[in-house]
Motif scaffolding. Sequence first.
Motif, PDB file in Angstrom:
ATOM      1  N   SER A 155      18.968  32.555  21.754  1.00 46.25           N
ATOM      2  CA  SER A 155      17.452  32.462  20.932  1.00 46.25           C
ATOM      3  C   SER A 155      16.988  31.146  21.147  1.00 46.25           C
ATOM      4  O   SER A 155      17.717  30.161  21.578  1.00 46.25           O
ATOM      5  N   MET A 156      15.893  31.157  21.059  1.00 52.89           N
ATOM      6  CA  MET A 156      15.181  29.857  21.202  1.00 52.89           C
ATOM      7  C   MET A 156      15.830  28.791  19.946  1.00 52.89           C
ATOM      8  O   MET A 156      15.947  27.488  20.368  1.00 52.89           O
ATOM      9  N   ARG A 157      15.971  29.331  18.865  1.00 50.60           N
ATOM     10  CA  ARG A 157      16.554  28.574  17.724  1.00 50.60           C
ATOM     11  C   ARG A 157      17.903  28.199  18.009  1.00 50.60           C
ATOM     12  O   ARG A 157      18.246  26.959  17.890  1.00 50.60           O
ATOM     13  N   ARG A 158      18.601  28.796  18.565  1.00 56.80           N
ATOM     14  CA  ARG A 158      20.284  28.689  18.791  1.00 56.80           C
ATOM     15  C   ARG A 158      20.473  27.536  20.164  1.00 56.80           C
ATOM     16  O   ARG A 158      20.978  26.713  19.883  1.00 56.80           O
ATOM     17  N   LEU A 159      19.304  27.937  20.951  1.00 57.96           N
ATOM     18  CA  LEU A 159      19.287  26.860  21.996  1.00 57.96           C
ATOM     19  C   LEU A 159      18.976  25.497  21.612  1.00 57.96           C
ATOM     20  O   LEU A 159      19.720  24.510  22.039  1.00 57.96           O
ATOM     21  N   ALA A 160      17.814  25.237  20.678  1.00 51.75           N
ATOM     22  CA  ALA A 160      17.506  24.234  20.155  1.00 51.75           C
ATOM     23  C   ALA A 160      18.720  23.378  19.446  1.00 51.75           C
ATOM     24  O   ALA A 160      19.038  22.347  19.810  1.00 51.75           O
ATOM     25  N   GLN A 161      19.558  24.247  18.686  1.00 48.84           N
ATOM     26  CA  GLN A 161      20.366  23.653  17.858  1.00 48.84           C
ATOM     27  C   GLN A 161      21.586  23.220  18.891  1.00 48.84           C
ATOM     28  O   GLN A 161      22.193  22.201  18.711  1.00 48.84           O
ATOM     29  N   GLU A 162      21.752  23.922  19.925  1.00 44.32           N
ATOM     30  CA  GLU A 162      22.804  23.371  20.940  1.00 44.32           C
ATOM     31  C   GLU A 162      22.332  22.131  21.499  1.00 44.32           C
ATOM     32  O   GLU A 162      23.446  21.225  21.834  1.00 44.32           O
ATOM     33  N   LEU A 163      21.073  21.705  21.535  1.00 45.96           N
ATOM     34  CA  LEU A 163      20.649  20.610  21.960  1.00 45.96           C
ATOM     35  C   LEU A 163      20.186  19.419  21.087  1.00 45.96           C
ATOM     36  O   LEU A 163      19.652  18.518  21.303  1.00 45.96           O
ATOM     37  N   SER A 164      20.674  19.967  19.767  1.00 43.58           N
ATOM     38  CA  SER A 164      20.470  18.962  18.702  1.00 43.58           C
ATOM     39  C   SER A 164      18.848  18.858  18.627  1.00 43.58           C
ATOM     40  O   SER A 164      18.516  17.670  18.422  1.00 43.58           O
TER      41      SER A 164
END
Lengths: 228, 228
Positions: free
Chosen positions: A39-48
């Motif tokens: 998800s966009m949120r999880r992806l952002a998290q992965e990229l801090s």
Amino acid sequence: MTPRTRRTGRTGRPPRLSQEAILTAAERILDEDGPEKLSMRRLAQELSSTAMALYHHVRDKDELLLLLLERHAEQFPRPELPTEPRERLIAASQVLHDILAECPWIVEVLASDDLMAVSALWIVENMIDAAIECGLSPEEAVYAYRVIWYYTAGELTIRVNRERHHAGLERPPHRDKAFAALTPEDFPRLASLAGQWDEITARDTHRQGLMAIVDGLLARAGTPRERA
Amino acid sequence: MTPRTRRTGRTGRPPRLSQEAILTAAERILDEDGPEKLSMRRLAQELSSTAMALYHHVRDKDELLLLLLERHAEQFPRPELPTEPRERLIAASQVLHDILAECPWIVEVLASDDLMAVSALWIVENMIDAAIECGLSPEEAVYAYRVIWYYTAGELTIRVNRERHHAGLERPPHRDKAFAALTPEDFPRLASLAGQWDEITARDTHRQGLMAIVDGLLARAGTPRERA
DNA sequence: ACCTGAACACCGTTCAAGT
DNA sequence: ACCTGAACACCGTTCAAGT
């Protein structure tokens, strides 16, 4: 293409994210946690980072999935195809299948549009060319391509989804008895097959059907379209 | 089956909802607002109830979709099939397609599992039977069924999604130029087809391909599975 | 130009409580 | 037995503001 991060001048804050980095992170999530976790949120998290930062590098989630497909198709080794047209048609169709079979997010892409990555166009071109060399008219060749594509897309969606459900860490399906994946018990006259079913349905299903379809399509060369 | 609303005694509050009512309301939403609008919450609203009340009559959303499919297949007129086996195989396959072609939520079902409604089993039985009468072994017949099913499923998902996107009230797709549904411009050698593309790809795509596939499959009767 | 935070408008589903 | 309300754990995306 034309990544939105482009160094036209040197105004503004230097970018922390890039399409490159986003796609790489997305691939990591896909590999490690599966497509349903992307998800966009999880992806952002992965990229801090934050979900919204991604929208500076990618129009929306659909585009993200398409870019992933494009990247994957680019990286896929481009085999030499046979010259004999029928063989070429089969081989090109097989490559198309094999490329997509490695993309577990393909279902979401198919579900979002009937698109093809440009990096895979060479395959489609080969398929249509080969079909013409086999004696089909251009119209028939395009039609043949579509029939093969439908077959391939169907096999992929269904297989990917089966894997998602079976290999899934989730609880057993516990479905209402009234509905079930088809099993030999549903066909009294086929009782002899019990136990072989999985083998039969799992066995490299794609290629044999592909050959049958190709032969069926080629045999119809010149057949007027509207015949009983 | 076995609706969870069953009058075993007469304890407790009389039910306001029923599976029947829920399915009817779901069909109304599907008709009026399209499959993407069908959510448990929206459905509850349609019934002046709460989302959670639905879970007393239906296990989860997947089961709801399956019940809708079942109901639809039940209501579908059951045509008489030809006796000549090849004709019967084609006709039964066509019915399978036609039933599902009317279900815009079929994509979600296919995406959730490889299932078939019991009310449609007669079709599959006819397909496999006819294939055997055509000279295929039981294994080959089952395999032939699956090839046809993949083709059908692929055609359905792609068509339904195209309709969803094109007919959708949404803004134009405005996709990155790098990706596009395949058009004749992608194939320089097919320039002559420009303008006919839509016609070619829209034209009752299913039946012609179906016949080609059936002929290809029947021609392979008795061919050892692992060849070439 | 690039990024953030809060908010909007949703999802499916669980759980404890009401009648 | 049947239904409700609040809550949990999410989504994709917009918008105004910060640096």
